[in-house]
Design a protein around this motif. Structure first.
Motif, PDB file in Angstrom:
ATOM      1  N   SER A  30     -68.791  -5.415  22.479  1.00 28.82           N
ATOM      2  CA  SER A  30     -67.818  -5.260  23.558  1.00 28.82           C
ATOM      3  C   SER A  30     -67.622  -3.768  23.801  1.00 28.82           C
ATOM      4  N   TRP A  32     -65.032  -1.851  23.692  1.00 28.22           N
ATOM      5  CA  TRP A  32     -64.225  -1.176  22.678  1.00 28.22           C
ATOM      6  C   TRP A  32     -64.810  -1.345  21.289  1.00 28.22           C
ATOM      7  N   VAL A  57     -58.705   3.649  26.033  1.00 26.65           N
ATOM      8  CA  VAL A  57     -58.386   2.379  25.380  1.00 26.65           C
ATOM      9  C   VAL A  57     -56.872   2.229  25.281  1.00 26.65           C
ATOM     10  N   SER A  58     -56.376   1.036  25.610  1.00 24.98           N
ATOM     11  CA  SER A  58     -54.946   0.766  25.469  1.00 24.98           C
ATOM     12  C   SER A  58     -54.654   0.362  24.027  1.00 24.98           C
ATOM     13  N   ARG A  60     -53.036  -2.183  23.086  1.00 22.70           N
ATOM     14  CA  ARG A  60     -53.230  -3.633  22.991  1.00 22.70           C
ATOM     15  C   ARG A  60     -54.701  -3.974  22.754  1.00 22.70           C
ATOM     16  N   MET A  61     -55.595  -3.372  23.540  1.00 19.46           N
ATOM     17  CA  MET A  61     -57.020  -3.667  23.390  1.00 19.46           C
ATOM     18  C   MET A  61     -57.562  -3.126  22.070  1.00 19.46           C
ATOM     19  N   GLN A  64     -56.374  -5.557  19.359  1.00 21.66           N
ATOM     20  CA  GLN A  64     -57.105  -6.822  19.435  1.00 21.66           C
ATOM     21  C   GLN A  64     -58.542  -6.658  18.932  1.00 21.66           C
ATOM     22  N   THR A  65     -59.196  -5.591  19.323  1.00 25.46           N
ATOM     23  CA  THR A  65     -60.582  -5.371  18.903  1.00 25.46           C
ATOM     24  C   THR A  65     -60.666  -5.089  17.407  1.00 25.46           C
TER      25      THR A  65
END
Length: 123
Positions: A30, A32, A57-58, A60-61, A64-65
């Motif tokens: 992906s 990220w 990159v946030s 949140r992302m 999650q990653t």
């Protein structure tokens, strides 16, 4: 290995829809995931160091990653009970192997970017 499998897997088959390797590949490749693996290739990093290293990159992302990569066995999350919270991320041996392969692809891309862009069809 997935605990949903009824038999041990000797080798993955990423082309098979039910193979767990497909989801791991998706996490690793992906946008990220690739960048996180490149950053962690150079050693243990704090969350904020990873966030600062990857432009755009946030939180949140990133969170999650990192969770996906941890669940896939690519990295270890170590939390220290301090104020403010301190969390480190380190690649596992499989994560180190994957990061090395990803790094070579990224390095090849960066090295050949000018030529690739010159040959790509213009929109």
């Amino acid at each position: 290995m997935s605990e949903n499998l009824l038999y041990p897997v000797e080798r993955g088959d990423v082309l098979a829809a039910a193979c767990p390797s497909r989801q791991i590949l998706q996490h690793l490749t992906s946008r990220w995931g690739v960048l996180i693996m490149v950053v962690l290739r150079n050693g243990t990093k704090r969350f904020s160091e990873i966030r600062n290293a990857i432009d755009g990159v946030s939180e949140r992302m990133l969170t999650q990653t990192l969770q996906n990569l941890e669940q896939d066995g690519m990295l270890i999350r170590k939390s220290y009970h301090t104020v403010p919270p301190h969390v480190d991320y380190t690649l596992t041996p499989y994560g180190e192997q994957a990061a090395e392969k990803i790094y070579h692809l990224v390095d090849w891309l960066e090295e050949n970017l000018e030529a690739i862009l010159a040959e790509s069809p213009k929109s």
